[in-house]
Structure formats: structure tokens, C-alpha cells
Design an enzyme around this catalytic site. Structure first.
Site, PDB file in Angstrom:
ATOM      1  N   ARG A 277       0.821  -1.214   0.000  1.00  0.00           N
ATOM      2  CA  ARG A 277       0.000   0.000   0.000  1.00  0.00           C
ATOM      3  C   ARG A 277       0.855   1.264   0.000  1.00  0.00           C
ATOM      4  NH1 ARG A 277      -3.768  -2.011   4.419  1.00  0.00           N
ATOM      5  NH2 ARG A 277      -5.220  -3.419   3.393  1.00  0.00           N
TER       6      ARG A 277
ATOM      7  N   ARG B 196      -3.734   5.157  -0.029  1.00  0.00           N
ATOM      8  CA  ARG B 196      -4.506   5.915   0.956  1.00  0.00           C
ATOM      9  C   ARG B 196      -3.693   6.754   1.930  1.00  0.00           C
ATOM     10  NH1 ARG B 196      -6.828   1.107   4.853  1.00  0.00           N
ATOM     11  NH2 ARG B 196      -4.836   0.152   5.376  1.00  0.00           N
TER      12      ARG B 196
ATOM     13  N   ARG C  67      -9.123  11.002  -5.009  1.00  0.00           N
ATOM     14  CA  ARG C  67     -10.324  10.288  -4.612  1.00  0.00           C
ATOM     15  C   ARG C  67     -11.509  11.223  -4.351  1.00  0.00           C
ATOM     16  NH1 ARG C  67     -10.730   5.160  -2.728  1.00  0.00           N
ATOM     17  NH2 ARG C  67     -12.936   5.750  -2.722  1.00  0.00           N
TER      18      ARG C  67
ATOM     19  N   ASP D 211      -7.064  -3.284  -6.511  1.00  0.00           N
ATOM     20  CA  ASP D 211      -7.614  -3.959  -5.343  1.00  0.00           C
ATOM     21  C   ASP D 211      -7.707  -5.441  -5.654  1.00  0.00           C
ATOM     22  OD1 ASP D 211      -9.160  -3.289  -2.631  1.00  0.00           O
ATOM     23  OD2 ASP D 211     -10.190  -4.948  -3.622  1.00  0.00           O
TER      24      ASP D 211
ATOM     25  N   TYR E 253     -14.166 -13.776   1.536  1.00  0.00           N
ATOM     26  CA  TYR E 253     -15.000 -12.613   1.259  1.00  0.00           C
ATOM     27  C   TYR E 253     -16.337 -13.038   0.656  1.00  0.00           C
ATOM     28  CZ  TYR E 253     -11.219  -9.160   1.956  1.00  0.00           C
ATOM     29  OH  TYR E 253     -10.250  -8.358   2.479  1.00  0.00           O
TER      30      TYR E 253
END
Length: 345
Positions: free
Chosen positions: A23, A27, A36, A72, A146
Site C-alpha cells: 500500500r 490511501r 479520490r 484492489d 470474502y
């Protein structure tokens, strides 16, 4: 090209320990957060020039030795006809997969507009990057969890219920997800990826015997299928201190570890012929500078300069992390190895 990361993936000698961060693109970056405000994550991935921009952005600021593609792990599910929303903390699956009919409704993976855009972004990044490019896929277990739970979980109770009580449904779902991972990673390699990472982020919830029986055969199939492509593979999970031997047996040139085990103990478990990636606690980047420096030094001491060590976090960069701290870690790791190599014998 700066190839020390590639050389470390092959357990070859390097001039200094390579560093990248999971990452590192995303973010924790002010530029990304500004982006974003105008675009969703899916929209960024659908525009190859934006995806490439975000992926390349840590190079100058952080001085890392590899670029990881911004995407992702759940994106291929869209290409398989699975409807979900990406919320804070993970995906929310519209229709959880728990029956044979549910599995049958999960389509075969093929490159579509979304994953095709990621492949085009890979080509742009490969053309612009002075360091190796990392592509990735989720491992079958992590995606299955998931799909079955309907989103993130702490106990994975429903996942294990299906795994233990409905083995045919479990096998059918894992087969479909294994096929996806192989096809997606091969397409990324063809697009220019140098190294692949398989994220089995949540597999640490399993007992070793459960892993050997219900997960390892599918992970092994992915690594075996990719071997001929020539791209080194990193096998990563969290909470996996009790599974490292089994994960190494399942495959991967490099085994990724988190901070819950000493790096030297983990390396002894996976064996000296495998590379190792890790294993700074992401929260250490929020600690006082002296504490952070001590943690970095501890990991380097445990690695002892052996070929095959890639410095990374044990999981992704936390959103509140200051990029100055990330750059400090990169510079400290690079300088420490160079200083050691210059010491008289």
C-alpha cells in the site's frame, strides 16, 4: 534498471537491502486522497493513465526499489460477475456464495474492460519505471472468505462451516478462484510485470492441518502454473507464524511474513533456499523516531545480510502514516547495509 529487488527475489547478492511497502501507493498519500475526491477506486483503475500515475507516485518521494500496481485484490470478482461495493474495511458482497447454485453463478474469469484497464496501466508503468514492477492477485482462500462471509470477518465462521461441512461446494469455489488467479497473473506477466505477489491475507485463521487439506493444493497449483513464466513469486499472508512451513511447501520464491514472529525464526522455518519479505509492524511508523529506528535495526540484525531479504511491512501502510517516516525507513535500510559492506573484514 535498479534490479536489486529482482535479485533479492532470486536470493542473489545485492548492494543493499531492497525496500518497498505494501500500500505504498494509495490511501496514505495526499495526492491520492485529492484524486479520490473526484474519482472512485474503480474509476481510477478504469483509467490506465490515472492508475499508472498513482502506482508510480511513491518512487520519487520514497526512493523504493519496486513499484506495486495500484489496484484492489477484489477487482477480478467483477470480471466474474460478482456484484459488490468497496467500502472502508473491505468489499461488501451483494449475494454471498454459500450453495452449489451460488458457486455456479460465479462466472469463469476472463479479461474484461476493468481488468483490461489494469493491464494497460501495467504497460504504462513498465515503460516509465526505473525499478521492477509488482503485480498481484488474491489467493483463493482470501477471496473465498470474502465471497462466503459477504465481506470481511474476524472469526471466518461461515467460511469454515462451508469448508468443513460442504466440501464439494468448497472445492468447486476454490477451483474457480484458482483458475482466475492463474489467468489473471499470467496476463499481468504478459503485460510486463516483473514479480507477482499472491495475497493470502486472511489465511492465518486456519490450523496447519486445515491449511494443508483445504488450501495448500490450490495455492500450489497457482505457483506451479506460473513457474514457467519466469517471474519470481512472493507468497504473503498475515497471522501465519504457525503456517510458514506449510506456505513454503505450497510455493513461492519469497515468503512474506508479518511482525508476529522474529524474522530469523521465520527464515529458519521456511528454509535458507527461500527469500523472505518483511517484517516491520505498520504501527511502528507511528512510534517515536528512536523506537522506529530500533525496530528497523532489529529486523536488519535478524536478516544478518543474507541474500534474499526484502524489507517491507508485515501488512499495508496505515492511512495516517507520514511519508517522511517511510522515506526515513528506506534511507536507513539502504545506508545500514552499505555501511556493513564497507566495514573491514
Amino acid at each position: 534498471m535498479n534490479d536489486r529487488f529482482l535479485r533479492a527475489c532470486r536470493s542473489e547478492p545485492v548492494d543493499t537491502t531492497p525496500v518497498w511497502f505494501m500500500r505504498q501507493a494509495g490511501r496514505s498519500q495526499p495526492e491520492y486522497l485529492a484524486l479520490r475526491q473526484r474519482h472512485t477506486l474503480i474509476e481510477i483503475c478504469m483509467r490506465p493513465e490515472l492508475c499508472a500515475e498513482v502506482s508510480l507516485s511513491p518512487l520519487h518521494d520514497l526512493g523504493v526499489d519496486a513499484v506495486v500496481m495500484f489496484a484492489d485484490i477484489t477487482l477480478p470478482l467483477r470480471s466474474m460477475g460478482v456484484a459488490f461495493e468497496l467500502a472502508d474495511g473491505g468489499p461488501r458482497i451483494d449475494r454471498p456464495v454459500r450453495t452449489a447454485e451460488d458457486v455456479a453463478a460465479v462466472g469463469r474469469f476472463d479479461i474484461d474492460e476493468l481488468t483490461g484497464s489494469v493491464l494497460e496501466a501495467i504497460r504504462l508503468v513498465r515503460a516509465a519505471s526505473p525499478v521492477p514492477v509488482i503485480g498481484f492477485s488474491a489467493a483463493p482462500f482470501t477471496l473465498a472468505s470474502y465471497l462466503i462471509e459477504g465481506g470481511p470477518s474476524r472469526e471466518y465462521a461461515v467460511t469454515k462451516q462451508v469448508m468443513f461441512g460442504q466440501p464439494q461446494i468448497w472445492a468447486a469455489l476454490m477451483e474457480r478462484l484458482t483458475d482466475m488467479a492463474v489467468r489473471y497473473l499470467r496476463a499481468q506477466i504478459d503485460a510486463g510485470i516483473h514479480v507477482v505477489q499472491v495475497f493470502d491475507s486472511w489465511v492465518g485463521c486456519l490450523h496447519p492441518e486445515e491449511y494443508r487439506r483445504w488450501v495448500a493444493p490450490y495455492s500450489r497449483r497457482i505457483f506451479d502454473a506460473l513457474a514457467a513464466a519466469g517471474a519470481p513469486a512472493i507468497h504473503f499472508g498475515t497471522g501465519t507464524a504457525g503456517l510458514l512451513r506449510e506456505m513454503a511447501a505450497a510455493g513461492g520464491d519469497v515468503i512474506g511474513i508479518d511482525w508476529r514472529i522474529d524474522l530469523d525464526a521465520a527464515w529458519a522455518t521456511i528454509g535458507p533456499t527461500r527469500g523472505i519479505q518483511g517484517n516491520l509492524d505498520p504501527a511502528a511508523l507511528l512510534a517515536p523516531e528512536q523506537v522506529l529506528g530500533q525496530r528497523v535495526e532489529m529486523i536488519l540484525t535478524q536478516a544478518a545480510g543474507r541474500p534474499g531479504h526484502i524489507f517491507n511491512l508485515g501488512h499495508g501502510v496505515l492511512p495516517q502514516t507520514d511519508r517522511i517516516r517511510l522515506r526515513m525507513v528506506v534511507d536507513r535500510v539502504h545506508a545500514a547495509r552499505r555501511l556493513r559492506s564497507e566495514e573491514p573484514v
